[in-house]
Structure formats: structure tokens, C-alpha cells
Design a protein around this motif. Structure first.
Motif, short mmCIF file in Angstrom:
data_model
loop_
_atom_site.label_atom_id
_atom_site.label_comp_id
_atom_site.label_asym_id
_atom_site.label_seq_id
_atom_site.Cartn_x
_atom_site.Cartn_y
_atom_site.Cartn_z
N GLY A 166 -17.33 -11.21 5.66
CA GLY A 166 -17.41 -12.42 6.32
C GLY A 166 -18.71 -12.88 6.85
O GLY A 166 -19.84 -12.29 6.65
N GLN A 167 -18.57 -14.04 7.31
CA GLN A 167 -20.10 -14.96 6.55
C GLN A 167 -20.42 -14.52 7.73
O GLN A 167 -21.92 -14.31 7.64
N GLY A 168 -20.26 -14.22 9.04
CA GLY A 168 -21.04 -13.84 10.09
C GLY A 168 -21.69 -13.12 10.18
O GLY A 168 -22.92 -12.34 10.61
N THR A 169 -20.82 -12.08 9.68
CA THR A 169 -21.60 -10.57 9.08
C THR A 169 -22.60 -10.83 8.09
O THR A 169 -23.92 -10.15 8.08
N VAL A 170 -22.71 -11.15 7.30
CA VAL A 170 -23.88 -11.88 6.21
C VAL A 170 -24.82 -12.14 6.95
O VAL A 170 -25.71 -11.53 6.49
N GLU A 171 -24.65 -13.24 7.42
CA GLU A 171 -25.27 -13.69 8.16
C GLU A 171 -26.71 -12.79 9.25
O GLU A 171 -27.48 -12.32 9.22
N ALA A 172 -25.83 -11.90 9.84
CA ALA A 172 -26.45 -10.70 10.76
C ALA A 172 -26.99 -9.69 10.03
O ALA A 172 -27.96 -8.75 10.56
N TRP A 173 -26.50 -10.11 8.26
CA TRP A 173 -28.06 -8.95 7.81
C TRP A 173 -28.86 -9.32 7.69
O TRP A 173 -30.17 -8.42 7.51
N LYS A 174 -29.80 -10.23 7.86
CA LYS A 174 -30.91 -10.32 8.10
C LYS A 174 -31.57 -10.28 9.02
O LYS A 174 -32.63 -9.76 8.51
N THR A 175 -30.54 -9.48 10.21
CA THR A 175 -31.55 -9.44 11.23
C THR A 175 -31.63 -7.87 11.57
O THR A 175 -33.07 -6.91 11.68
N VAL A 176 -30.30 -6.73 10.24
CA VAL A 176 -30.40 -5.76 10.55
C VAL A 176 -31.20 -5.41 9.33
O VAL A 176 -31.70 -4.27 9.61
N TYR A 177 -31.19 -6.36 8.05
CA TYR A 177 -32.17 -5.46 6.96
C TYR A 177 -33.31 -5.89 6.76
O TYR A 177 -34.00 -6.59 5.84
N THR A 178 -34.04 -6.43 8.23
CA THR A 178 -35.30 -6.86 8.34
C THR A 178 -36.85 -5.64 7.52
O THR A 178 -36.42 -5.11 7.49
N ASP A 179 -37.21 -6.70 7.51
CA ASP A 179 -38.59 -5.55 5.78
C ASP A 179 -39.80 -4.86 7.37
O ASP A 179 -39.62 -5.36 8.25
N PHE A 220 0.95 -1.15 0.23
CA PHE A 220 0.04 -0.21 -0.04
C PHE A 220 1.12 1.48 -0.08
O PHE A 220 1.25 1.13 0.73
N LEU A 221 0.97 1.91 -0.83
CA LEU A 221 1.40 2.96 -1.21
C LEU A 221 3.03 2.63 -1.11
O LEU A 221 3.40 3.37 -0.17
N ASN A 222 3.42 2.03 -2.09
CA ASN A 222 4.86 1.91 -2.29
C ASN A 222 5.91 1.12 -0.38
O ASN A 222 6.81 1.23 -0.56
N ALA A 223 5.13 0.54 0.16
CA ALA A 223 5.12 -0.56 1.30
C ALA A 223 4.25 -1.28 1.94
O ALA A 223 3.09 -1.56 1.28
N ARG A 224 4.82 -1.96 2.29
CA ARG A 224 4.66 -3.18 3.18
C ARG A 224 3.28 -2.62 4.52
O ARG A 224 4.12 -2.94 5.30
N ALA A 225 2.16 -3.11 4.59
CA ALA A 225 1.54 -2.53 5.82
C ALA A 225 0.29 -3.71 6.04
O ALA A 225 -0.14 -4.32 5.41
N ARG A 226 0.34 -2.85 7.50
CA ARG A 226 -1.63 -4.33 7.58
C ARG A 226 -2.38 -3.24 7.13
O ARG A 226 -2.79 -2.15 7.57
N ILE A 227 -3.19 -4.05 6.47
CA ILE A 227 -4.92 -3.26 6.11
C ILE A 227 -5.75 -3.41 6.95
O ILE A 227 -5.96 -5.01 6.87
N GLU A 228 -6.50 -2.38 7.12
CA GLU A 228 -7.38 -3.44 8.23
C GLU A 228 -8.68 -2.26 7.81
O GLU A 228 -8.74 -1.15 7.96
N ILE A 229 -9.52 -3.38 7.79
CA ILE A 229 -11.64 -2.16 6.95
C ILE A 229 -12.22 -2.38 8.24
O ILE A 229 -12.55 -3.72 8.63
N GLN A 230 -12.97 -1.75 9.00
CA GLN A 230 -13.75 -2.09 10.11
C GLN A 230 -15.31 -1.04 9.29
O GLN A 230 -14.77 -0.43 8.53
N SER A 231 -16.02 -1.74 9.62
CA SER A 231 -17.00 -1.52 9.27
C SER A 231 -18.22 -1.73 9.97
O SER A 231 -19.17 -2.77 10.93
N LEU A 232 -19.32 -0.28 9.72
CA LEU A 232 -20.41 -0.32 10.50
C LEU A 232 -21.65 -0.29 9.51
O LEU A 232 -22.07 0.56 9.24
N TRP A 233 -22.65 -1.12 9.64
CA TRP A 233 -23.59 -2.08 9.02
C TRP A 233 -25.30 -1.05 9.76
O TRP A 233 -25.47 -2.36 10.59
N SER A 234 -25.55 -0.48 9.10
CA SER A 234 -27.05 -0.39 9.42
C SER A 234 -28.39 -0.29 8.81
O SER A 234 -27.69 0.21 7.72
#
Length: 193
Positions: free
Chosen positions: A180-193, A71-85
Motif C-alpha cells: 500500500g501507499q503508506g508503506t511505499v511512502e515509508a520506504w523513503k525513510t527506510v532506504y535513505t542514502d 488457494f490449494l482448492n479451498a477458499r481461504a483468507r490469504i495474509e501477507i506480512q512483511s518487514l522492509w529494512s
């Protein structure tokens, strides 16, 4: 440390320097802030109730993925955090790198100052999410992306497998990752009709 006292039909939780309790009416853990960051101890990849002092109360799921890459000419740890609401997706893209070039000369002697860990965040302006064969492209501002009804429906019905995402920063850098699959499964609760 969490201490709970039962009162009638609900649960009162007293938190000592913590962020998580349990809401008895929903059986979901309660998180006291919608904030993302490296110092947060969050229940990742499971639906939670968020009681944020600025944004109010809502259901969401926190997700985190990290990997090592160039990442930008260096080896780095890339971390992505997200909040799905139900209304939005908040993303935090961080890179952690080590600078081990710290040397100093003191009275003619070369001193090794050790390594410094550098953490920087990037402003993400585009979010791509691939659900099955459909790709959703969402433009955002300040790492915040609105969830349309069509997008929410696709997330709710996503197959129980990892979902590919792509983040594009304001400088045009592209970072591919996955939810990941755990978050994808949780989407079923977060995005209920």
C-alpha cells in the motif's frame, strides 16, 4: 499500556505487555522485535525503529495485506506480512481456512464439534517487486530476501502509489498482492542514502 518519563533530552519508556514506545531522538516509534505473526500488534505502514534482541537496532516498516482467494482448492483468507529494512525484506505468507467438517459419534449420537480455524504458513523462495516499469526478482532463503543497492534505490524513489508484488513458494504456488501507499511512502525513510 505505555508509561513514559522524560529524562534530559531523551525519553524512557516502560512497557507493560506492549511492543511499542517512542524514541525521542528519531521521533519514530520503537518496536521491540522484528518478528512477524498473527498475534503481533504492530504499527503497520509507518517507519519505526526496531530494537530486536537478536538482530540489533535498525529502521524498518511493517506491511500487511490480506484478501480472500482460492488457494490449494479451498477458499481461504490469504495474509501477507512483511518487514522492509535497509538490508533485507522478511515475508510471512499465511493462509487461514475454516474446517467445519468436525463431527463425532458419541454413544450413537452425532455431535457437531463446530468449525476449526486453521492457519498455515508457506515458505517463500522468490519475491518479485514491480516499481514503475522495472521488475526486481529476488531469490531468498527462509522467507528472507536481501536488498541490493539498486533495489533500495528503486524502493526509495518509488512513486506514491500501490506497488505490485508476487510471491512464489517452494512448491511453485504463486500469490500476487500489493504494498500500500503508506508503506511505499515509508520506504523513503527506510532506504535513505
Amino acid at each position: 499500556m505505555i508509561r513514559q518519563t522524560l529524562i534530559g533530552l531523551g525519553t524512557l519508556s516502560i512497557l507493560a505487555a506492549g511492543t511499542v514506545s517512542v524514541n525521542a531522538s528519531t521521533d519514530l516509534q520503537v518496536v521491540d522485535s522484528a518478528a512477524l505473526g498473527i498475534r503481533r500488534d504492530l504499527p503497520w505502514s509507518e517507519p519505526v525503529q526496531i530494537d530486536d534482541p537478536f538482530e540489533g537496532q535498525f529502521i524498518g516498516v511493517f506491511d500487511r495485506n490480506y484478501f480472500f482467494d482460492q488457494f490449494l482448492n479451498a477458499r481461504a483468507r490469504i495474509e501477507i506480512q512483511s518487514l522492509w529494512s535497509p538490508e533485507s525484506v522478511r515475508v510471512l505468507l499465511m493462509t487461514r481456512d475454516r474446517d467445519c467438517s468436525g463431527h463425532s459419534i458419541h454413544h450413537g449420537t452425532l455431535l457437531d464439534l463446530g468449525c476449526l480455524e486453521l492457519t498455515t504458513s508457506r515458505k517463500v523462495t522468490e519475491l518479485f517487486v514491480r516499481v514503475d516499469e522495472q521488475v526486481f526478482q529476488v531469490s531468498g532463503e527462509n522467507n528472507l530476501f536481501q536488498v541490493s543497492d539498486e533495489f533500495a534505490q528503486a524502493l526509495q524513489t518509488a512513486p506514491h502509489e500501490n506497488v505490485s508484488i508476487r510471491l512464489v513458494t517452494e512448491t511453485g504456488e504463486v500469490v500476487d498482492s500489493e504494498i500500500g501507499q503508506g508503506t511505499v511512502e515509508a520506504w523513503k525513510t527506510v532506504y535513505t542514502d
